[in-house]
Design a protein around this motif. Structure first.
Motif, short mmCIF file in Angstrom:
data_model
loop_
_atom_site.label_atom_id
_atom_site.label_comp_id
_atom_site.label_asym_id
_atom_site.label_seq_id
_atom_site.Cartn_x
_atom_site.Cartn_y
_atom_site.Cartn_z
N ASP A 272 -7.55 64.67 -9.67
CA ASP A 272 -8.40 65.64 -10.17
C ASP A 272 -9.18 65.29 -11.48
N VAL A 273 -8.65 64.62 -12.12
CA VAL A 273 -9.38 63.96 -13.66
C VAL A 273 -10.62 62.92 -12.81
N LEU A 274 -10.08 62.05 -11.99
CA LEU A 274 -11.36 61.30 -11.52
C LEU A 274 -12.33 62.09 -10.78
N ALA A 275 -11.80 63.23 -10.11
CA ALA A 275 -12.88 63.95 -9.25
C ALA A 275 -13.65 64.52 -10.11
N ARG A 276 -13.45 64.99 -11.49
CA ARG A 276 -14.30 65.67 -12.14
C ARG A 276 -15.49 64.93 -13.05
N THR A 277 -15.21 63.60 -13.00
CA THR A 277 -16.20 62.74 -13.77
C THR A 277 -17.55 62.64 -12.71
N PRO A 279 -20.58 61.45 -10.48
CA PRO A 279 -20.42 60.39 -9.36
C PRO A 279 -20.44 58.93 -9.84
N MET A 280 -21.57 58.50 -10.46
CA MET A 280 -21.41 57.08 -10.70
C MET A 280 -20.37 56.54 -11.69
N THR A 281 -19.84 57.51 -12.52
CA THR A 281 -18.75 56.97 -13.34
C THR A 281 -17.45 57.05 -12.22
N ARG A 282 -17.45 57.99 -11.30
CA ARG A 282 -16.37 57.94 -10.35
C ARG A 282 -16.29 56.72 -9.50
N SER A 283 -17.43 56.20 -9.28
CA SER A 283 -17.58 55.25 -8.63
C SER A 283 -17.13 53.91 -9.18
N TYR A 284 -17.47 53.78 -10.36
CA TYR A 284 -17.08 52.55 -11.22
C TYR A 284 -15.58 52.41 -11.45
#
Length: 336
Positions: A272-277, A279-284
């Protein structure tokens, strides 16, 4: 005196191909560069427009026979190296292209030197943990693994070189184009990462591209036609903390400061922490996590043949942190 060998270099316009051409001096083998469409400025003769996905590389029967009559050695560097694609995207070039190279080498009576990836270590039967199906690298790694088996089953004389992530030239930082290390490093250097997902204890194993080129060219010079070589630093590779310190030094040298992001255990990272970032940040962050997983599946430290490469092939002893810094500086100045 050994006759000068004639080498067909597939993927001549790629990062590895252009590095090999730069490292090959006038006393080296004659290299026939093959590229599908891109220019090859380092080539000493006009590149052949070969299509590795086509029967006879797209040549007519006479042209194919004439090429086979010239060639003693094939450096097979052509391939699709982009991560995150469906498995079927890798099939035409990485697998069927290797099959066509094997057919050509059999016709020519040539040795094949194949450029694979050290990431195949994550698929070893004794890997401590299995590589997850959703890993961004998994389909690419499997395509290289299958290509290796294809060559092995062919019975052809061949070597396999398995480099880890490549960085620029060890002396100058030069590279023909940025790859994943440069892309991720630039993003981190801009302070964009809120944290770094990484498995504790893994090594950040980056190898200068000229070390790979030196090894391949020396194998050709010695006439080697068998062997598997892990072009990695292994236990010598820097840890994550050292890698970030080098990155901060690079940023400071350009008149800026970088607050190093905290390291987060990738295994315990809350999805959930990753999902809240964004989209570009989540991809990296996902790529960082997945590459870390590949190394974790390899035991945290990639297998290495570096001692043998130094002794047998005269590969230079290069400090990886100095080479990484040189690559960062070159990328900042020339790759934008």
């Amino acid at each position: 005196m050994t006759a000068r060998r004639t080498v067909l270099l597939t993927g001549a316009s790629g990062v590895v191909g252009r590095s090999i051409l730069r490292e090959s001096g006038p006393s080296g083998p004659r290299i026939i560069p093959a590229a599908h469409s891109s220019p090859v400025p380092e080539a000493q003769e006009p590149p052949l427009a070969l299509d590795m996905t086509a029967d006879r590389f797209g040549l007519d029967a006479d042209g194919y026979a004439a090429l086979a009559a010239e060639v003693d050695v094939v450096i097979h560097s052509a391939g699709l190296t982009e991560w995150g694609l469906p498995a079927e995207r890798y099939e035409p070039i990485n697998i069927e292209g290797t099959r066509r190279v094997a057919e050509f080498a059999e016709r020519a009576g040539a040795t094949v030197h194949f450029m694979s990836t050290a990431f195949v270590a994550a698929l070893a039967p004794d890997a401590p943990v299995p590589l997850s199906e959703g890993n961004v690298c998994v389909n690419y790694i499997r395509s290289k693994h299958r290509a290796e088996h294809l060559l092995r089953d062919s019975g052809l004389p061949h070597t396999v070189f398995r480099p880890t992530n490549l960085i620029g030239d060890s002396r100058t930082g030069w590279t023909s184009r940025g790859q994943i290390v440069q892309l991720m490093s630039d993003w981190l250097a801009r302070g964009r990462a809120p944290f770094i997902p990484v498995h504790p204890g893994i090594r950040m194993d980056f190898v200068p591209q000229d070390l790979l080129s030196q090894a391949v060219l020396r194998a050709i010079e010695l006439g080697d036609d068998e062997g598997e070589f892990w072009v990695t630093y292994g236990e010598e590779a820097m840890d994550t903390e050292t890698c970030l310190e080098v990155l901060a030094k690079h940023v400071a040298g350009r008149g800026r400061s970088l607050t190093l992001p905290p390291l987060v255990d990738a295994d315990t990272l809350d999805p959930d922490v990753l999902a809240r970032t964004p989209p570009m940040t989540r991809s990296y962050l996902s790529v960082l996590r997945d590459v870390s997983e590949v190394t974790r599946c390899s035991g945290g430290v990639l297998p290495t043949s570096m001692p043998e490469l130094r002794e047998r092939y005269g590969v230079a002893r290069v400090d990886d942190t100095a080479a990484y810094l040189a690559g960062l500086e070159y990328a900042a100045e020339h790759l934008g």
